[in-house]
Design a protein around this motif. Structure first.
Motif, PDB file in Angstrom:
ATOM      1  N   GLN A   1       1.430   0.101  -7.921  1.00  0.00           N
ATOM      2  CA  GLN A   1       2.714   0.486  -8.510  1.00  0.00           C
ATOM      3  C   GLN A   1       2.837   2.002  -8.615  1.00  0.00           C
ATOM      4  O   GLN A   1       3.933   2.567  -8.477  1.00  0.00           O
ATOM      5  CB  GLN A   1       2.873  -0.162  -9.890  1.00  0.00           C
ATOM      6  CG  GLN A   1       2.997  -1.677  -9.829  1.00  0.00           C
ATOM      7  CD  GLN A   1       3.598  -2.263 -11.092  1.00  0.00           C
ATOM      8  OE1 GLN A   1       4.170  -1.535 -11.897  1.00  0.00           O
ATOM      9  NE2 GLN A   1       3.492  -3.575 -11.238  1.00  0.00           N
TER      10      GLN A   1
ATOM     11  N   LEU B   1       6.597   3.466  -9.022  1.00  0.00           N
ATOM     12  CA  LEU B   1       7.180   2.693 -10.123  1.00  0.00           C
ATOM     13  C   LEU B   1       6.618   3.110 -11.478  1.00  0.00           C
ATOM     14  O   LEU B   1       7.263   2.923 -12.511  1.00  0.00           O
ATOM     15  CB  LEU B   1       6.945   1.202  -9.898  1.00  0.00           C
ATOM     16  CG  LEU B   1       7.550   0.616  -8.612  1.00  0.00           C
ATOM     17  CD1 LEU B   1       7.171  -0.844  -8.463  1.00  0.00           C
ATOM     18  CD2 LEU B   1       9.079   0.788  -8.617  1.00  0.00           C
TER      19      LEU B   1
ATOM     20  N   LYS C   1       4.311  -7.517 -13.916  1.00  0.00           N
ATOM     21  CA  LYS C   1       4.521  -7.504 -12.467  1.00  0.00           C
ATOM     22  C   LYS C   1       5.998  -7.497 -12.100  1.00  0.00           C
ATOM     23  O   LYS C   1       6.386  -6.997 -11.026  1.00  0.00           O
ATOM     24  CB  LYS C   1       3.830  -8.716 -11.838  1.00  0.00           C
ATOM     25  CG  LYS C   1       2.307  -8.658 -11.940  1.00  0.00           C
ATOM     26  CD  LYS C   1       1.650  -9.918 -11.404  1.00  0.00           C
ATOM     27  CE  LYS C   1       0.140  -9.865 -11.539  1.00  0.00           C
ATOM     28  NZ  LYS C   1      -0.507 -11.110 -11.070  1.00  0.00           N
TER      29      LYS C   1
END
Length: 441
Positions: free
Chosen positions: A184, A189, A396
């Motif tokens: 990520q 992110l 997630k």
């Protein structure tokens, strides 16, 4: 983070798992009953306790042997350099010295003695069974201690083993979370704090895992010591979790039966022996009666070479009665002392009952507290597992932060460790309850 670093973490995880399995590789596997049975066959101190039973049997036989006829043989050979002299009156009544006997004399004598009444052999016959019983009860007492000690050592190893399994699973989760956090971060992110937190958590888990792996070695050695197992040979333990949970149930409504306790049984045996000891001193006022018989072959000759050419036998038998008339009031005081010692044992029974009551009350209170703690922590473990799975899924999907994942992982690990600690504590406290009730046989 580089892919190489992530790969190294997975390598470490594999090594950790291999280290755990190394303890059980090429090892003999034992469940609790097998550990106890092995200890009863090989534990040196317990083998000595069993030998004490054989020793007691032989001691009884030694004492009882005095009831049987005692046969002895005596041989004597002597040479007079000067014959003994006696004064013998002649025909006029004048005593003159006269030498009697032969210069060479030899005697072969056989004697037989049989006790008819003797307080020592009477005491031996009256107490033979109690002496044997006392030795067996001492051995049983050690056996109960051995079973309890082996059980505790087994549960301690099992707890450490379960702890390692929890930490391995935790390390696996953290390694996977680290990989997800790093992915990520690379995708933009999250920032780098997430995967750095993952590294910190993983390092802490690895350190705790390594510490537990080292600690279990000492616990295995202690278990082997209690079992009498070769310290140079590896062993492994196995247990069915469902069976362990079945073993924690105790009937808390059961009352105390003192006769079930080996300490109470042993004290009763000692009381019977003390009663017999009192009778022994009272028998001291009675006479000792015995029968005897002797047969002798006497050889006499002036020439040594012809000493055994002719024998002069003699024989006799009779009865002996020995009556102790006065021994300075010794027997009176011995009887009084034995009576006081017997009366003193009443307080031993009272003290033992109070001790057993306290032991049982304490054991049942601790068991109930541990049982309640176990049920609560078991529920917490299930809840923590559900929470972790939900938060991990939400992370997630970008709903939850990584910090919440770490907290959920930590809560799950703590809940699992607390559960197994509680299971060990309730199993250990059950041993104390069973022992207090005299159920360990």
């Amino acid at each position: 983070m580089k892919k190489k670093e992530t790969g190294l973490l997975w390598v470490f995880l594999v090594i950790s798992v291999l280290r755990i399995n190394a303890q059980t590789t090429d090892s003999t596997r034992f469940d609790l009953d097998e550990c106890i049975q092995y200890a009863l066959r090989h534990q040196p101190a317990y083998k000595q306790a069993n030998m004490d039973i054989d020793i007691a049997n032989e001691q009884v036989k030694v004492a009882l042997a005095d009831w049987l006829p005692q046969v002895n043989f005596n041989y004597n050979l002597q040479h007079y350099t000067q014959l003994p002299v006696s004064l013998v009156p002649d025909a006029n009544g004048v005593k003159k010295p006269v030498k009697f006997g032969a210069p060479n004399t030899s005697t072969l004598g056989f004697s037989l003695n049989q006790s008819i009444f003797n307080r020592d052999v009477l005491l031996a016959s009256r107490t033979a069974n109690d002496v044997r019983t006392q030795a067996r009860q001492n051995s049983t007492g050690y056996k109960i201690d051995l079973v309890a000690n082996v059980s505790r050592a087994y549960y301690d190893v099992l707890l450490s083993q379960k702890r390692i399994e929890v930490l391995v699973a935790d390390t696996e989760r953290l390694a996977k979370s680290l990989k997800d956090a790093y992915s990520q971060f690379n995708a933009g992110l999250t920032d780098k704090t997430d995967y750095k937190r993952a590294i910190i958590s993983l390092n802490n888990s690895k350190a705790e895992l390594f510490s537990s792996q080292q600690g279990i070695k000492a616990k295995y050695e202690y278990l082997k010591q209690q079992m009498g197992y070769d310290s140079t040979v590896n062993i492994a333990i196995q247990a069915d979790k469902s069976k362990l949970e079945e073993k924690i149930i105790v009937d808390t409504s059961a009352g105390i039966n003192y006769d079930n306790r080996i300490e109470y049984q042993l004290l009763k045996t000692q009381q019977r022996l003390q009663t017999a000891n009192l009778k022994y001193y009272k028998w001291g006022f009675l006479p000792s009666v015995g029968a005897f018989g002797n047969y002798n072959l006497v050889y006499q000759n002036d020439e040594f070479a012809k000493l055994y050419s002719t024998d002069y036998p003699n024989s006799l038998f009779g009865l002996t009665v020995a009556v102790p008339l006065f021994q300075g009031t010794k027997r009176i005081h011995q009887v009084r002392q034995a009576e006081l010692e017997l009366k003193r044992m009443d307080w031993d029974f009272l003290a033992l009952k109070k001790s057993i009551n306290t032991e049982y009350t304490t054991a049942i209170a601790v068991y109930k507290a541990n049982m309640n703690n176990y049920l609560v922590l078991k529920e917490n473990m299930d809840l923590a597992n559900d929470v972790y799975n939900i938060i991990d899924l939400q992370y997630k999907e970008g709903i939850k932060t990584y910090l919440e994942v770490i907290v959920a992982q930590s809560d799950l690990r703590t809940a699992q460790l607390n559960y197994f600690n509680a299971l060990f504590e309730v199993l250990s406290s059950k041993i104390d309850v069973d022992r207090a009730l005299g159920l360990i046989q």
